[in-house]
Design a protein around this motif. Structure first.
Motif, short mmCIF file in Angstrom:
data_model
loop_
_atom_site.label_atom_id
_atom_site.label_comp_id
_atom_site.label_asym_id
_atom_site.label_seq_id
_atom_site.Cartn_x
_atom_site.Cartn_y
_atom_site.Cartn_z
N ARG A 21 0.87 -1.18 0.00
CA ARG A 21 0.00 0.00 0.00
C ARG A 21 0.91 1.23 0.00
N ILE A 22 0.73 2.08 -0.99
CA ILE A 22 1.60 3.24 -1.13
C ILE A 22 0.82 4.52 -0.83
N SER A 23 1.29 5.26 0.17
CA SER A 23 0.69 6.56 0.47
C SER A 23 1.38 7.59 -0.43
N LEU A 24 0.62 8.20 -1.33
CA LEU A 24 1.22 9.12 -2.29
C LEU A 24 1.44 10.51 -1.70
N THR A 25 0.69 10.85 -0.65
CA THR A 25 0.79 12.20 -0.10
C THR A 25 0.26 12.25 1.33
N GLU A 26 0.72 13.26 2.09
CA GLU A 26 0.22 13.48 3.45
C GLU A 26 -0.90 14.52 3.41
N ARG A 27 -1.15 15.02 2.21
CA ARG A 27 -2.16 16.08 2.06
C ARG A 27 -3.54 15.50 1.77
N CYS A 28 -4.56 16.26 2.13
CA CYS A 28 -5.93 15.82 1.83
C CYS A 28 -6.83 17.05 1.71
N ASN A 29 -7.91 16.88 0.96
CA ASN A 29 -8.87 17.99 0.80
C ASN A 29 -10.07 17.82 1.73
N LEU A 30 -9.99 16.81 2.61
CA LEU A 30 -10.96 16.67 3.70
C LEU A 30 -10.17 16.64 5.01
N ARG A 31 -10.89 16.71 6.12
CA ARG A 31 -10.24 16.71 7.44
C ARG A 31 -10.96 15.74 8.38
N CYS A 32 -11.01 14.47 8.00
CA CYS A 32 -11.79 13.51 8.78
C CYS A 32 -11.22 13.37 10.20
N THR A 33 -12.12 13.46 11.18
CA THR A 33 -11.69 13.54 12.58
C THR A 33 -10.95 12.29 13.05
N TYR A 34 -11.24 11.10 12.47
CA TYR A 34 -10.56 9.88 12.92
C TYR A 34 -9.22 9.67 12.21
N CYS A 35 -8.90 10.60 11.30
CA CYS A 35 -7.69 10.46 10.49
C CYS A 35 -6.74 11.63 10.67
N MET A 36 -7.27 12.81 10.53
CA MET A 36 -6.44 14.02 10.58
C MET A 36 -6.60 14.69 11.94
N PRO A 37 -5.50 14.79 12.73
CA PRO A 37 -5.60 15.48 14.02
C PRO A 37 -6.18 16.88 13.84
N ALA A 38 -6.90 17.36 14.86
CA ALA A 38 -7.59 18.66 14.75
C ALA A 38 -6.65 19.76 14.27
N ASP A 39 -5.41 19.77 14.77
CA ASP A 39 -4.47 20.84 14.36
C ASP A 39 -3.67 20.43 13.14
N GLY A 40 -4.13 19.39 12.40
CA GLY A 40 -3.40 18.97 11.22
C GLY A 40 -2.10 18.29 11.61
N ILE A 41 -1.21 18.06 10.66
CA ILE A 41 0.09 17.47 10.97
C ILE A 41 1.17 18.32 10.34
N ALA A 42 2.39 18.17 10.84
CA ALA A 42 3.53 18.88 10.25
C ALA A 42 3.87 18.16 8.94
N LEU A 43 3.60 18.82 7.82
CA LEU A 43 3.83 18.16 6.53
C LEU A 43 5.34 18.03 6.26
N SER A 44 5.73 16.93 5.63
CA SER A 44 7.14 16.76 5.28
C SER A 44 7.51 17.76 4.20
N PRO A 45 8.74 18.31 4.25
CA PRO A 45 9.18 19.21 3.17
C PRO A 45 9.13 18.47 1.84
N LYS A 46 8.84 19.17 0.76
CA LYS A 46 8.65 18.55 -0.56
C LYS A 46 9.83 17.66 -0.95
N GLU A 47 11.04 18.15 -0.64
CA GLU A 47 12.23 17.38 -1.06
C GLU A 47 12.36 16.06 -0.29
N HIS A 48 11.59 15.89 0.80
CA HIS A 48 11.63 14.62 1.54
C HIS A 48 10.62 13.62 0.99
N LEU A 49 9.80 14.05 0.05
CA LEU A 49 8.74 13.17 -0.47
C LEU A 49 9.21 12.47 -1.75
N MET A 50 8.69 11.28 -1.98
CA MET A 50 9.06 10.51 -3.18
C MET A 50 8.54 11.22 -4.42
#
Ligand code: SF4
Length: 335
Positions: A21-50
């Motif tokens: 299972r490959i996660s393509l991104t840490e970003r999302c256009n929804l904010r589901c409460t059981y998935c995304m913490p209320a304050d969001g997450i610290a996104l990885s810098p672009k250069e750290h992403l595949m």
């Protein structure tokens, strides 16, 4: 594939891992409460992403070791600008390719999905009520997602709906969801709420496998048919007699299915997770960028896999928030 290589994806319990299972991104256009913490997450810098090429190279490495099933997740995989390129690259591999999406953008990719042989789509929708959908996703996209579900069926895709059940929020809709399978060949998948970093999980919010079955058999006494599960299946499958579609229960909390686990996960920043619940990760992206071989790292990751739930093999451990915080939030794993 050399004799040694085909054992690399087998762990110390003899489980062969052919599903990546490959996660393509840490970003999302929804904010589901059981998935995304209320304050969001610290996104990885672009250069750290595949990059798209790196995703392909790492995926091919796994395919060469025996992976024959790949699922794209996120965050929301379709928010990646190069999603079409990634899909086309991965579709060239000899694998069964699947996608889990929240459906908000999915309609625009129907031609691309068809062109790349995608016949089944999994869409997350946790309520059939607009207001409750907005409450749990923190976004006003119910109509868009609902219409997209209808469109995918009309376009001939096999449609699976993922529903995370939370007690006192959407457990009253279980039968409503099942009634969608009366005239439609839909697969309704009820998922037990799982603990991840920042999702305010506690056992009181859990709707168990048995509670789901009790609710269904109360309304459909003697009409529930148990279907056979496929090998490595995460779900227990059922059908209401005479209904077109079916429903399934994914119970990793009360009824884990780890004995037959064949899944490994790659995060958007190129880390290998040998289990959904494991906080231990093995970087593949750094060695790849340093032109170092990956097989030994992959082998080591599988050799370190616990029998059950990343080591949370008892209810007490599963309910220990300290252990949850050692793992990522769901948004950064992709389920
Ligand atoms: S909890 Fe971990 S070991 Fe169990 S089925 Fe899920 S990924 Fe596999």
């Amino acid at each position: 594939m050399s004799k040694t290589n085909h054992t690399i994806l087998t762990d110390t319990f003899g489980r062969k891992h052919n599903y990546l299972r490959i996660s393509l991104t840490e970003r999302c256009n929804l904010r589901c409460t059981y998935c995304m913490p209320a304050d969001g997450i610290a996104l990885s810098p672009k250069e750290h992403l595949m990059t798209a090429d790196e995703i392909y190279i790492i995926a091919k490495t796994f395919v060469d070791l025996g992976v024959n099933k790949i699922r794209l997740t996120g965050g929301e995989p379709m928010v990646r600008k190069d999603f079409p390129l990634i899909l086309e690259k991965l579709a060239s591999l000899p694998v069964e390719l699947g996608i889990t999406t929240n459906g908000v953008l999915a309609d625009r990719f129907i031609p691309l999905l068809k062109k790349n042989g995608i016949k089944t789509i999994t869409i997350s929708i946790d309520s059939l009520h607009k207001d409750k959908f907005q409450k749990i996703t923190r976004r006003n996209e119910f109509e868009k997602v609902w219409n997209t579900i209808q469109l995918f069926q009309k376009e001939g895709f096999k449609v699976k709906l993922n529903i995370v059940l939370i007690k006192g929020f959407n457990d009253q809709e279980i039968v409503d969801f099942i009634n969608l399978t009366k005239d439609k060949d839909l697969i309704i998948r009820f998922i037990e709420f799982m603990p991840f970093d920042g999702n305010q999980w506690n056992i009181d919010k859990l709707v168990t496998h048995q509670e789901i079955l009790d609710k269904v058999s109360y309304i459909f006494p003697l009409q529930i048919k148990r279907l056979s599960d496929t090998p490595n299946d995460t779900s227990r499958n059922y059908k209401i007699e005479g209904y077109q579609g079916s429903f399934a229960i994914i119970s990793s909390v009360t009824n884990p299915f780890c004995d037959t686990c064949n899944r490994i996960r790659l995060t958007a920043d190129g880390k290998l997770k040998n289990c959904l619940f494991s906080g231990k990760e093995f970087s593949l992206l750094k060695p790849l960028r340093a032109n170092q071989p990956l097989n030994n790292i992959i082998k080591s990751a599988l050799q370190h896999k616990f029998a059950t739930r990343g080591g949370m093999d008892t209810p007490d451990k599963l309910q220990n928030p300290d252990l949850h915080s050692k793992n990522r939030s769901m948004i950064a794993i992709g389920g």
